[in-house]
Structures are given as structure tokens and as C-alpha cells.
Design a protein around this motif. Sequence first.
Motif, PDB file in Angstrom:
ATOM      1  N   THR A  43       0.846  -1.190   0.000  1.00 48.83           N
ATOM      2  CA  THR A  43       0.000   0.000   0.000  1.00 48.83           C
ATOM      3  C   THR A  43       0.885   1.244   0.000  1.00 48.83           C
ATOM      4  O   THR A  43       2.097   1.167   0.254  1.00 48.83           O
ATOM      5  CB  THR A  43      -0.911   0.023   1.235  1.00 48.83           C
ATOM      6  OG1 THR A  43      -0.089   0.162   2.412  1.00 48.83           O
ATOM      7  CG2 THR A  43      -1.738  -1.257   1.342  1.00 48.83           C
ATOM      8  N   ASP A  44       0.288   2.402  -0.259  1.00 47.32           N
ATOM      9  CA  ASP A  44       1.072   3.646  -0.262  1.00 47.32           C
ATOM     10  C   ASP A  44       1.736   3.884   1.090  1.00 47.32           C
ATOM     11  O   ASP A  44       2.914   4.287   1.168  1.00 47.32           O
ATOM     12  CB  ASP A  44       0.167   4.827  -0.619  1.00 47.32           C
ATOM     13  CG  ASP A  44      -0.260   4.820  -2.074  1.00 47.32           C
ATOM     14  OD1 ASP A  44       0.380   4.116  -2.867  1.00 47.32           O
ATOM     15  OD2 ASP A  44      -1.248   5.510  -2.414  1.00 47.32           O
ATOM     16  N   THR A  45       0.981   3.617   2.161  1.00 49.70           N
ATOM     17  CA  THR A  45       1.542   3.810   3.498  1.00 49.70           C
ATOM     18  C   THR A  45       2.689   2.847   3.768  1.00 49.70           C
ATOM     19  O   THR A  45       3.740   3.240   4.298  1.00 49.70           O
ATOM     20  CB  THR A  45       0.441   3.628   4.565  1.00 49.70           C
ATOM     21  OG1 THR A  45      -0.582   4.596   4.339  1.00 49.70           O
ATOM     22  CG2 THR A  45       1.015   3.807   5.963  1.00 49.70           C
ATOM     23  N   GLN A  46       2.502   1.586   3.405  1.00 48.70           N
ATOM     24  CA  GLN A  46       3.559   0.597   3.602  1.00 48.70           C
ATOM     25  C   GLN A  46       4.812   0.958   2.809  1.00 48.70           C
ATOM     26  O   GLN A  46       5.937   0.802   3.297  1.00 48.70           O
ATOM     27  CB  GLN A  46       3.059  -0.784   3.189  1.00 48.70           C
ATOM     28  CG  GLN A  46       2.031  -1.398   4.117  1.00 48.70           C
ATOM     29  CD  GLN A  46       1.462  -2.689   3.567  1.00 48.70           C
ATOM     30  OE1 GLN A  46       1.312  -2.866   2.351  1.00 48.70           O
ATOM     31  NE2 GLN A  46       1.124  -3.615   4.458  1.00 48.70           N
ATOM     32  N   TRP A  47       4.610   1.432   1.581  1.00 45.93           N
ATOM     33  CA  TRP A  47       5.750   1.787   0.744  1.00 45.93           C
ATOM     34  C   TRP A  47       6.526   2.959   1.347  1.00 45.93           C
ATOM     35  O   TRP A  47       7.760   2.948   1.403  1.00 45.93           O
ATOM     36  CB  TRP A  47       5.271   2.122  -0.661  1.00 45.93           C
ATOM     37  CG  TRP A  47       6.373   2.560  -1.594  1.00 45.93           C
ATOM     38  CD1 TRP A  47       6.573   3.811  -2.099  1.00 45.93           C
ATOM     39  CD2 TRP A  47       7.433   1.742  -2.119  1.00 45.93           C
ATOM     40  NE1 TRP A  47       7.687   3.830  -2.907  1.00 45.93           N
ATOM     41  CE2 TRP A  47       8.228   2.574  -2.940  1.00 45.93           C
ATOM     42  CE3 TRP A  47       7.778   0.416  -1.976  1.00 45.93           C
ATOM     43  CZ2 TRP A  47       9.341   2.108  -3.620  1.00 45.93           C
ATOM     44  CZ3 TRP A  47       8.901  -0.067  -2.655  1.00 45.93           C
ATOM     45  CH2 TRP A  47       9.670   0.773  -3.462  1.00 45.93           C
ATOM     46  N   LYS A  48       5.823   3.966   1.836  1.00 44.36           N
ATOM     47  CA  LYS A  48       6.490   5.113   2.456  1.00 44.36           C
ATOM     48  C   LYS A  48       7.277   4.679   3.689  1.00 44.36           C
ATOM     49  O   LYS A  48       8.406   5.141   3.921  1.00 44.36           O
ATOM     50  CB  LYS A  48       5.464   6.177   2.827  1.00 44.36           C
ATOM     51  CG  LYS A  48       4.857   6.886   1.615  1.00 44.36           C
ATOM     52  CD  LYS A  48       3.779   7.879   2.038  1.00 44.36           C
ATOM     53  CE  LYS A  48       3.143   8.552   0.824  1.00 44.36           C
ATOM     54  NZ  LYS A  48       2.058   9.474   1.207  1.00 44.36           N
ATOM     55  N   GLU A  49       6.695   3.784   4.473  1.00 47.37           N
ATOM     56  CA  GLU A  49       7.396   3.280   5.663  1.00 47.37           C
ATOM     57  C   GLU A  49       8.627   2.476   5.271  1.00 47.37           C
ATOM     58  O   GLU A  49       9.676   2.566   5.930  1.00 47.37           O
ATOM     59  CB  GLU A  49       6.444   2.425   6.497  1.00 47.37           C
ATOM     60  CG  GLU A  49       5.326   3.217   7.172  1.00 47.37           C
ATOM     61  CD  GLU A  49       4.338   2.328   7.895  1.00 47.37           C
ATOM     62  OE1 GLU A  49       4.427   1.086   7.729  1.00 47.37           O
ATOM     63  OE2 GLU A  49       3.475   2.856   8.618  1.00 47.37           O
TER      64      GLU A  49
END
Length: 544
Positions: A168-174
Motif C-alpha cells: 500500500t502507499d503507506t507501507q511503501w512510504k514506511e
Amino acid sequence: MLRIPFLLRLASLGLLLPPFFTQAQQTYSWENLPVIDQPRFRADTFLVTSYGAKGDGLTLNTKAINQAITECSQKGGGVVVIPAGLWMSGPIILKSNVNLHLKKAATLLFSPDKSQYALVEGFYEGKAAARNQSPISGTDLENVALTGQGIVDGNGDVWRAVHQRQLTDTQWKEKVASGGVLSDDQKTWYPSIAFKMASKQNKSMLLTPDKSLAEFADMKDFLRPNLVVLLRCKKVLLEGLTFQNSPAWCLHPLLCQHLTLRKLTVKNPEYAHNGDGMDIESCKNFLVEDCSLDVGDDAICIKSGKDEEGRKRGVPTENGIIRNNVVYNGHGGFVVGSEMSGGARYLFVSNCTFMGTDKGLRFKSVRGRGGVVEHIYARNIFMKDIAQEAIFFDMYYFVKFATDSPRDERPVVNEGTPVFRNMVFENVVCQGAKKGVFVRGLPEMPIQQVRMKNLVLETERGVELIDTRGISLEQVELVTATSEPLVFIENSQQLTFNSVEYAGKMPILFSVNGERSQDIRVQKTDFQTNQTVFANGAKASALK
């Protein structure tokens, strides 16, 4: 006069079995299943806290845990106990006569510090390879176990690359914020620059006589370990534990005998590259029961070596019972291959549920593998929401075709020709899949003698048989959601369709293709002659 080596080569293919070359092999059936010996342990208990271990999530407990295991083994064996807590550790080496037991609420978490894991001689897809030392390993042991109600966590996310599309976008940023490096197109995350370079340059991890382990130092970060590797061990028990987040494969018993995997939970993220659940390789007499798997690659997988090295080893995976298991995510629920050059035989799969796997029963190989896979029996298999095929055979694993035209290449059968034959699948139910049955053999070596009985398959498409011989479908109900042919046949012989039921009005039931299609028999099935088409050289006389 035939030379002896040629006879041996034919015998290895199952094409010639002269009496003076055969070895006595116990035959098994549902009424006569293999017997798996269980390990036994002394009651003596060794607490890891007595050796200085601390479950505070900070202390590195490698020395304390290994010391407890070694002393337990030296004193005649017993149980090494890890109590509740968060126990950080580097590689743990098991010993004979030791049961490493994790109490409830105990988590054995392996260190993200990769310097803790030495470069060792290991295996990759059946071939000798340089690897990082596995978090848990054991070699040439007898009477050994990993048991309890705790969790074994391989800290795999620090080892694996991942593509942006898998998160997900959040997982990728993390993930990006955690460190590591990105690919040139910014769409893949790598743990380190060394990993990225080894991946981009497609460096080989295989060991050769002229290359030492030290020469792999620059790509060490790329050589992900399997979480648990047990090599040449006898009387092995893994029971009750949760194994999760492995750097590569999760559980890898190799050349083991009398192996039991019971009541395990095996978990890996869906995006975990090579995140297999169980890879049982060249093992004899084994039991997998009451396990739950949710993984990033094949779930319960049978292997026996790859290509020439696997054939030279010549040790099949045999005499196995796989029952009462549930598989959620995974590329296949029960899988054989593609590294099966040593063969596989007498495997009994029953009372298993596959929920959302890519494929259900999955068999795969390719020219060059060799090996004989036979006497595979599956019954009471229940599937739901399968992404692709419920029952799948393909001898063109990872082969891409230039066109969709029928293949008619027929190289000479040799030691590299894979042989799949003599199997029975009964009582299989699938609700939801792209295709019910897909079987594709080789023109020079069709998939042979597979009997499928009592199937209820609710799928988008029905059955596809290519380069097969002796396939039978009996008492089969096919509920499809397409107007395409219910059964597609290409260059296949000696097929039997007995009591096939289908839903709705199907304009075409059988599409028969290829001049080598013949001796196809349809019995107790409601269909008319105008519901069959013949193409690409197939003759109308092929179907009766």
C-alpha cells in the motif's frame, strides 16, 4: 547388445525396470499408510535463563541458548525451555536428543544484524549454493524437536527486496523511510546497495569447485537464509509453534527421515519473495497434519533436487501423509515441483482446505528436470476463491511461447525428461476459480494415468487437457460461467469422461484438437454430436 549404463539410464526414467536393478519398495494405500516414527525425550529440563538469557527484547541470547542446547545434548538430552518473553538471538544450532520448547507468549526473534549470520555452504533450489547461516539449523541429528506454543520470527523484512506495487502507499512510504536503497526506476526497494548490485547483475549464488565461500563476500547481503534448515536428520518433530517472517523459505527439511510437522502455524507476507511455507526435499516417511499456512509462495511443497544434481543425488521424496491442513494465501496449496529431479512417490493428501490460494493442487516441471513423480493420492480436498486453477499440471514451468499455436516439438526422451503418472484425486470441491482442471504434458512424455473422481467444480472455465494419456474424469459436475467449450482437448489419447454433468446450455461441450488426439470415450453424459468440434487435424473418429 545393450550396455549396462544405458539400461540404468532407462530404469531411472521408469521406462525399463529389469529385475536385477529394482530395489524392494514398500507399496502403500489408504488402508496401509506409511508409519512415521516419533522422537522421544528425557524429562530433564534446561531453562535458558539459567545460562544468562534475558527475554527483554534487547539482550542478544545466541550464546546462552546454544550453550543450553549443547549441555542438554551432552548430558543425554531433554527439554530446553524458553519461557514467556521476547528473546533476541542470532543463529541457533540444534543438537541430537534435544527438544527446544517455547512456552506460550515466548517469541524467539532473530537479530536483524546480518553480521551475526556467517556465510555457509547451503542449498538453493536443490543445488549447492552460498547462503547466510540459517537462524535455526541442524545437521546429521537424531531425535530432535522444536515444540511449544510460542513464535519463531525470522525478521525477514530486513532481508527481502519488495516492489512498490506489492505494498500500500503507506507501507511503501514506511519501507523507503526504513533505509535501504531504491532501484533506478524508484519502483523496487532493496535492503542495501550490495543487494541491489547483486540483483541487477544477476550474480549466481551457486557453488562451484573453483569458487570459495570467501568470494561471495561482496554479495553476502543478497544470500537470504531459510528460517529453519534440517539436513540429514532422523526422528524430527516440529509441533505447536508459529513460524513467521522468514528471509526466504520458512521450513526446509532436506534428506530427513521420520519427520513430523504437526499443529504448526506458518506465516509470511503475501509479498515475500521465495516465502514458501514448507519445502520437504528428498525426505522419507513424513507427516504434515493439522497445520495452518498463509504465505507468499508455495505452501506445502514437495521437492527432490534440480536437474543433473538432483538426478545424481537420486533421493525421492516418498512415503508422506499430508492431512487436515488449511492453506490461505499461497501460490499453491499442495505443490510438487518444480525441483523434483529425484522424483516423488507415495504421497497421501487428505482433508485439506485451500482458501484463496493461486492454485489448489499444483504440479510443475520442465524439460531438463527429469525425475519420476507417481503414486500421488488426494481425497477430500475443499477449495474456495482459487485465483487460477483448482487442479493444475504443467510441464512448461516458466516457459514462454512465441505463439499460441499447438506445440509439436518432440525431442528424444532422456534422463532430463520429467515423468508424471499414476495418480488418483477423489472428492474434490472448488467454489470459485478461473479454471477447474488444467493438465499440460510434453508431446514426448504426456502426463499419464490420472484418475479424477467425484469432483464438483464451480469455475469460470472447465477442463483443458494438452498432451495427456489415460486421464479419466468420473462423476464430475462442472459449473462454468463461460460459453467456451466445457472441455478442451489437444493431442491427447485414451481419455474417459464418465457421468459428466454441467449447468445450463453449453453450445460446445468438447473441443478436440490435434492430429494425435484419439480414443476419447464419453459415457453417461448428456451431449449431442453437434456439441463437439474438431480442429487442427483432429478427426471426428477420435471421440466415441
